[in-house]
Design a protein around this motif. Structure first.
Motif, mmCIF file in Angstrom:
data_model
loop_
_atom_site.group_PDB
_atom_site.id
_atom_site.type_symbol
_atom_site.label_atom_id
_atom_site.label_comp_id
_atom_site.label_asym_id
_atom_site.label_seq_id
_atom_site.Cartn_x
_atom_site.Cartn_y
_atom_site.Cartn_z
ATOM 1 N N LEU A 201 16.289 43.438 29.672
ATOM 2 C CA LEU A 201 15.182 42.486 29.584
ATOM 3 C C LEU A 201 14.452 42.386 30.921
ATOM 4 O O LEU A 201 13.215 42.356 30.973
ATOM 5 C CB LEU A 201 15.703 41.109 29.167
ATOM 6 N N LYS A 202 15.219 42.330 32.005
ATOM 7 C CA LYS A 202 14.610 42.224 33.328
ATOM 8 C C LYS A 202 13.797 43.473 33.666
ATOM 9 O O LYS A 202 12.732 43.377 34.284
ATOM 10 C CB LYS A 202 15.692 41.993 34.388
ATOM 11 N N LYS A 203 14.294 44.641 33.256
ATOM 12 C CA LYS A 203 13.549 45.878 33.506
ATOM 13 C C LYS A 203 12.239 45.891 32.730
ATOM 14 O O LYS A 203 11.280 46.557 33.121
ATOM 15 C CB LYS A 203 14.409 47.085 33.141
ATOM 16 N N ARG B 56 32.890 40.798 27.154
ATOM 17 C CA ARG B 56 31.771 40.144 26.470
ATOM 18 C C ARG B 56 30.705 39.711 27.474
ATOM 19 O O ARG B 56 29.506 39.819 27.206
ATOM 20 C CB ARG B 56 32.267 38.953 25.661
ATOM 21 N N ILE B 57 31.145 39.195 28.615
ATOM 22 C CA ILE B 57 30.183 38.829 29.658
ATOM 23 C C ILE B 57 29.420 40.067 30.110
ATOM 24 O O ILE B 57 28.190 40.051 30.247
ATOM 25 C CB ILE B 57 30.898 38.171 30.854
ATOM 26 N N MET B 58 30.144 41.158 30.311
ATOM 27 C CA MET B 58 29.517 42.389 30.779
ATOM 28 C C MET B 58 28.486 42.907 29.779
ATOM 29 O O MET B 58 27.389 43.332 30.168
ATOM 30 C CB MET B 58 30.578 43.463 31.031
ATOM 31 N N SER B 59 28.811 42.854 28.490
ATOM 32 C CA SER B 59 27.889 43.393 27.485
ATOM 33 C C SER B 59 26.603 42.576 27.406
ATOM 34 O O SER B 59 25.515 43.128 27.204
ATOM 35 C CB SER B 59 28.571 43.463 26.117
ATOM 36 N N VAL B 60 26.708 41.255 27.590
ATOM 37 C CA VAL B 60 25.503 40.424 27.604
ATOM 38 C C VAL B 60 24.684 40.695 28.863
ATOM 39 O O VAL B 60 23.450 40.796 28.811
ATOM 40 C CB VAL B 60 25.857 38.926 27.500
ATOM 41 N N CYS B 61 25.361 40.834 29.995
ATOM 42 C CA CYS B 61 24.649 41.108 31.248
ATOM 43 C C CYS B 61 23.919 42.450 31.185
ATOM 44 O O CYS B 61 22.838 42.604 31.771
ATOM 45 C CB CYS B 61 25.617 41.080 32.422
ATOM 46 N N LYS B 62 24.485 43.401 30.468
ATOM 47 C CA LYS B 62 23.814 44.693 30.290
ATOM 48 C C LYS B 62 22.492 44.515 29.550
ATOM 49 O O LYS B 62 21.467 45.108 29.923
ATOM 50 C CB LYS B 62 24.728 45.650 29.524
ATOM 51 N N VAL B 63 22.502 43.682 28.517
ATOM 52 C CA VAL B 63 21.269 43.407 27.770
ATOM 53 C C VAL B 63 20.270 42.657 28.653
ATOM 54 O O VAL B 63 19.067 42.944 28.636
ATOM 55 C CB VAL B 63 21.582 42.610 26.491
ATOM 56 N N TYR C 178 29.172 40.128 36.983
ATOM 57 C CA TYR C 178 28.686 41.152 36.063
ATOM 58 C C TYR C 178 27.166 41.278 36.087
ATOM 59 O O TYR C 178 26.633 42.360 35.822
ATOM 60 C CB TYR C 178 29.221 40.891 34.655
ATOM 61 N N LEU C 179 26.468 40.218 36.425
ATOM 62 C CA LEU C 179 25.036 40.365 36.673
ATOM 63 C C LEU C 179 24.808 41.316 37.846
ATOM 64 O O LEU C 179 23.944 42.203 37.799
ATOM 65 C CB LEU C 179 24.401 39.002 36.969
ATOM 66 N N LYS C 180 25.613 41.150 38.887
ATOM 67 C CA LYS C 180 25.464 41.988 40.081
ATOM 68 C C LYS C 180 25.754 43.450 39.780
ATOM 69 O O LYS C 180 25.153 44.354 40.380
ATOM 70 C CB LYS C 180 26.395 41.482 41.187
ATOM 71 N N GLU C 181 26.678 43.709 38.846
ATOM 72 C CA GLU C 181 26.982 45.092 38.476
ATOM 73 C C GLU C 181 25.759 45.801 37.908
ATOM 74 O O GLU C 181 25.671 47.028 37.959
ATOM 75 C CB GLU C 181 28.139 45.143 37.475
ATOM 76 N N PHE C 182 24.834 45.009 37.357
ATOM 77 C CA PHE C 182 23.594 45.576 36.828
ATOM 78 C C PHE C 182 22.415 45.291 37.766
ATOM 79 O O PHE C 182 21.267 45.248 37.341
ATOM 80 C CB PHE C 182 23.333 45.034 35.422
ATOM 81 N N GLU C 183 22.750 45.089 39.046
ATOM 82 C CA GLU C 183 21.762 44.928 40.115
ATOM 83 C C GLU C 183 20.861 43.716 39.904
ATOM 84 O O GLU C 183 19.667 43.738 40.203
ATOM 85 C CB GLU C 183 20.926 46.214 40.266
ATOM 86 N N ILE C 184 21.463 42.644 39.381
ATOM 87 C CA ILE C 184 20.756 41.376 39.222
ATOM 88 C C ILE C 184 21.476 40.326 40.059
ATOM 89 O O ILE C 184 22.702 40.189 39.980
ATOM 90 C CB ILE C 184 20.729 40.923 37.745
#
Length: 280
Positions: free
Chosen positions: A55-57, A44-51, A114-120
């Protein structure tokens, strides 16, 4: 020959409109199983971080606040941390304060991971290091959460904080932090509470027959809910609704939505509407 470029008023508005500034609350019941000590729901954390990465992009700004769930509430409940200093068990309480703070850092690290997994890069601000006092009137510098840098997200959470009176310590809810963030940081466009077991505010508890989604809610409307006092030491859905109502005085888009379906965040930001409860 010079060619004139004509910019329509609508196109000009698009060029000058500020990006969205979005405050998201990850409910503790969304990212952990509140009934089991320190059981994290990583997917669930990962799916939110993906969204959030999407948004950041889109060059939107995001501030992230998360709850404690079973990393904080169970131990806090056991040792009555929400009521503060108790001379009969003070040694155990002080140990529990340290343990809960460490547990909250552990949960926070899952969010940062999980933020870091999406380069954040998640910039963590543990309230035990910068806040004292309880409720939305707590003392602490909120402005640091408003720092905006590309590919970063400011992150904080509900925590055990010092209280400068006879209580000595207490629980500062992430919902109270949300109120202050949305009041003091300028330009917030959206405040979104992600719930763990429901699509928004309901007419009855989610497991009761006949329960229906309230699509538009104000504090004048009575809500019926169930506060799991054995698992929650801050007020549950009632505190969320109260906090959301306060925030709606300053922010136009205040919503409670199902955090298990985080794509609704994107839908809300892009279209202005989604399945959930808008608080006015």
């Amino acid at each position: 020959m010079n060619t004139a470029i004509c910019v329509t008023p609508f196109e000009d508005m698009r060029l000058t409109m500020p990006n969205n500034k979005i405050v998201i609350k990850l409910g503790g019941g969304l990212i952990t199983d509140k009934s089991q000590y320190k059981l994290v729901r990583e997917e669930r954390i990962m799916s939110v971080c993906k969204v959030i990465s999407k948004l950041k992009k889109n060059e939107d700004s995001v501030i992230l606040v998360h709850g404690a769930g079973s990393f904080g509430h169970l131990e806090a409940k056991k040792w009555h941390l929400s009521t503060g200093h108790n001379i009969e068990i003070i040694d155990e309480q002080r140990l529990a304060v340290k343990n809960v703070r460490n547990d909250m850092m552990e949960l926070n690290n899952y969010v940062l991971k999980y933020l870091k997994e999406f380069e954040i890069e998640g910039i963590s601000h543990p309230p035990s290091k910068w806040a004292n006092g309880l409720g939305p009137q707590f003392k602490g510098d909120i402005s640091k959460l408003g720092d905006e840098k590309k590919d970063t997200v400011q992150v904080t959470f509900g925590d055990v904080v010092d209280v400068h009176n006879e209580k000595e310590f207490g629980i500062l809810s992430g919902d109270d932090i949300m109120v202050r963030v949305c009041k003091e940081i300028p330009g917030i466009t959206h405040c979104i509470f992600l719930l763990g077991d429901t699509e928004g505010l309901l007419t009855r508890p989610p497991n009761e027959e006949g329960s229906e989604l309230i699509t538009l809610w104000s504090k004048e409307q009575k809500i019926t809910g169930k506060h799991e006092s054995s698992q929650d030491v801050t007020g549950g859905i009632f505190l969320k609704a109260e906090s959301a109502s306060k925030i709606a005085q300053n922010v136009a888009n205040v919503w409670m939505i199902d955090g298990r379906k985080p794509e609704r965040i994107t839908e809300l930001v892009q279209t202005g509407n989604t399945i959930g409860t808008k608080v006015i």
